[in-house]
Design a protein around this motif. Structure first.
Motif, short mmCIF file in Angstrom:
data_model
loop_
_atom_site.label_atom_id
_atom_site.label_comp_id
_atom_site.label_asym_id
_atom_site.label_seq_id
_atom_site.Cartn_x
_atom_site.Cartn_y
_atom_site.Cartn_z
N UNK A 1 0.83 -1.21 0.00
CA UNK A 1 0.00 0.00 0.00
C UNK A 1 0.86 1.25 0.00
N UNK A 2 1.96 1.22 0.73
CA UNK A 2 2.87 2.37 0.79
C UNK A 2 3.44 2.66 -0.60
N UNK A 3 3.89 1.62 -1.29
CA UNK A 3 4.47 1.81 -2.62
C UNK A 3 3.41 2.36 -3.57
N UNK A 4 2.20 1.78 -3.56
CA UNK A 4 1.16 2.24 -4.47
C UNK A 4 0.70 3.66 -4.16
N UNK A 5 0.66 4.01 -2.87
CA UNK A 5 0.30 5.39 -2.52
C UNK A 5 1.34 6.36 -3.08
N UNK A 6 2.59 5.96 -3.04
CA UNK A 6 3.64 6.83 -3.56
C UNK A 6 3.64 6.90 -5.08
N UNK A 7 3.19 5.86 -5.75
CA UNK A 7 3.03 5.96 -7.21
C UNK A 7 2.02 7.07 -7.51
N UNK A 8 0.88 7.05 -6.82
CA UNK A 8 -0.14 8.08 -7.04
C UNK A 8 0.40 9.47 -6.71
N UNK A 9 1.11 9.57 -5.62
CA UNK A 9 1.67 10.85 -5.18
C UNK A 9 2.68 11.39 -6.19
N UNK A 10 3.59 10.52 -6.63
CA UNK A 10 4.64 10.99 -7.53
C UNK A 10 4.15 11.14 -8.96
N UNK A 11 3.06 10.49 -9.33
CA UNK A 11 2.47 10.73 -10.66
C UNK A 11 2.06 12.19 -10.78
N UNK A 12 1.50 12.73 -9.70
CA UNK A 12 1.12 14.15 -9.72
C UNK A 12 2.35 15.04 -9.73
N UNK A 13 3.32 14.74 -8.87
CA UNK A 13 4.51 15.59 -8.76
C UNK A 13 5.39 15.52 -10.01
N UNK A 14 5.51 14.32 -10.59
CA UNK A 14 6.37 14.13 -11.76
C UNK A 14 5.59 14.32 -13.07
N UNK A 15 4.30 14.55 -12.92
CA UNK A 15 3.41 14.86 -14.05
C UNK A 15 3.40 13.77 -15.12
N UNK A 16 3.14 12.53 -14.68
CA UNK A 16 2.94 11.46 -15.65
C UNK A 16 1.59 10.82 -15.41
N UNK A 17 1.06 10.21 -16.46
CA UNK A 17 -0.24 9.55 -16.42
C UNK A 17 -0.04 8.03 -16.43
N UNK A 18 -0.90 7.33 -15.74
CA UNK A 18 -0.89 5.87 -15.80
C UNK A 18 -2.32 5.37 -15.67
N UNK B 1 1.19 2.23 -18.55
CA UNK B 1 1.25 3.62 -18.96
C UNK B 1 1.86 3.74 -20.36
N UNK B 2 1.37 4.71 -21.10
CA UNK B 2 1.96 5.07 -22.39
C UNK B 2 2.71 6.39 -22.32
N UNK B 3 2.79 6.98 -21.13
CA UNK B 3 3.36 8.31 -20.97
C UNK B 3 4.88 8.29 -21.06
N UNK B 4 5.42 8.99 -22.03
CA UNK B 4 6.86 9.06 -22.23
C UNK B 4 7.56 9.85 -21.11
N UNK B 5 6.79 10.64 -20.35
CA UNK B 5 7.38 11.44 -19.27
C UNK B 5 7.65 10.61 -18.01
N UNK B 6 7.21 9.36 -18.00
CA UNK B 6 7.41 8.51 -16.83
C UNK B 6 8.88 8.11 -16.72
N UNK B 7 9.57 8.68 -15.75
CA UNK B 7 10.98 8.43 -15.50
C UNK B 7 11.07 7.34 -14.43
N UNK B 8 11.28 6.11 -14.85
CA UNK B 8 11.24 4.96 -13.96
C UNK B 8 12.32 5.04 -12.88
N UNK B 9 13.52 5.43 -13.26
CA UNK B 9 14.61 5.52 -12.27
C UNK B 9 14.29 6.53 -11.18
N UNK B 10 13.76 7.70 -11.56
CA UNK B 10 13.43 8.72 -10.57
C UNK B 10 12.25 8.27 -9.71
N UNK B 11 11.26 7.63 -10.31
CA UNK B 11 10.13 7.14 -9.54
C UNK B 11 10.59 6.13 -8.49
N UNK B 12 11.42 5.18 -8.88
CA UNK B 12 11.93 4.17 -7.93
C UNK B 12 12.73 4.83 -6.81
#
Length: 135
Positions: free
Chosen positions: A49-66, A95-106
């Motif tokens: 749950x912690x990891x998934x909550x942070x995906x939602x949180x960082x999607x907004x901050x990093x401006x990517x869609x999933x 996600x199809x969003x090219x703005x999704x930076x996997x390394x930064x998200x992790x």
């Protein structure tokens, strides 16, 4: 921040955790071992749950869609003393969003997750993020 939960059990019965307006049943008897989560599984659920909550949180901050995020968590438990030795996770993001930076998200998940940081003090954690293009 402070957090409060209440849990109740009775002899020869299973138990329940009350969190806000949610009730979560969990097993404390052998008769429900195959149908109700045990405390170790609840612990891993909290990690997930912690990891998934942070995906939602960082999607907004990093401006990517999933479209969806899913996490599979596995753990190795030691018997003496009883504890989790290692947790491994695979986070899949649709996600199809090219703005999704996997390394930064992790990096952000590992740096800013409350449960993640608490757990890593007690056992090792490894994980990966997989992106699946949504059609």
């Amino acid at each position: 921040m402070d957090y409060t939960v209440k849990a109740t059990s009775f002899p020869q019965e299973d138990a329940e955790i009350d969190i806000k307006t949610s009730k979560i049943a969990f097993g404390t008897t052998t008769k429900t071992a195959d149908v109700l989560p045990n405390p170790a599984e609840l612990f891993l659920g909290s990690f997930a749950a912690c990891v998934l909550k942070n995906v939602a949180r960082f999607a907004e901050m990093m401006k990517f869609q999933y479209q969806k995020a899913q996490i599979d968590v596995k753990a190795t438990r030691l018997d003496k003393p009883p504890r989790m030795e290692h947790i491994n996770y695979v986070l899949t993001i649709y996600s199809n969003d090219e703005k999704l930076n996997v390394r930064l998200l992790k990096k952000n998940i590992e740096r800013f997750g409350t449960i993640y940081n608490t757990v890593k003090l007690a056992c090792s954690i490894s994980g990966s993020i997989k992106i699946i293009k949504h059609v």
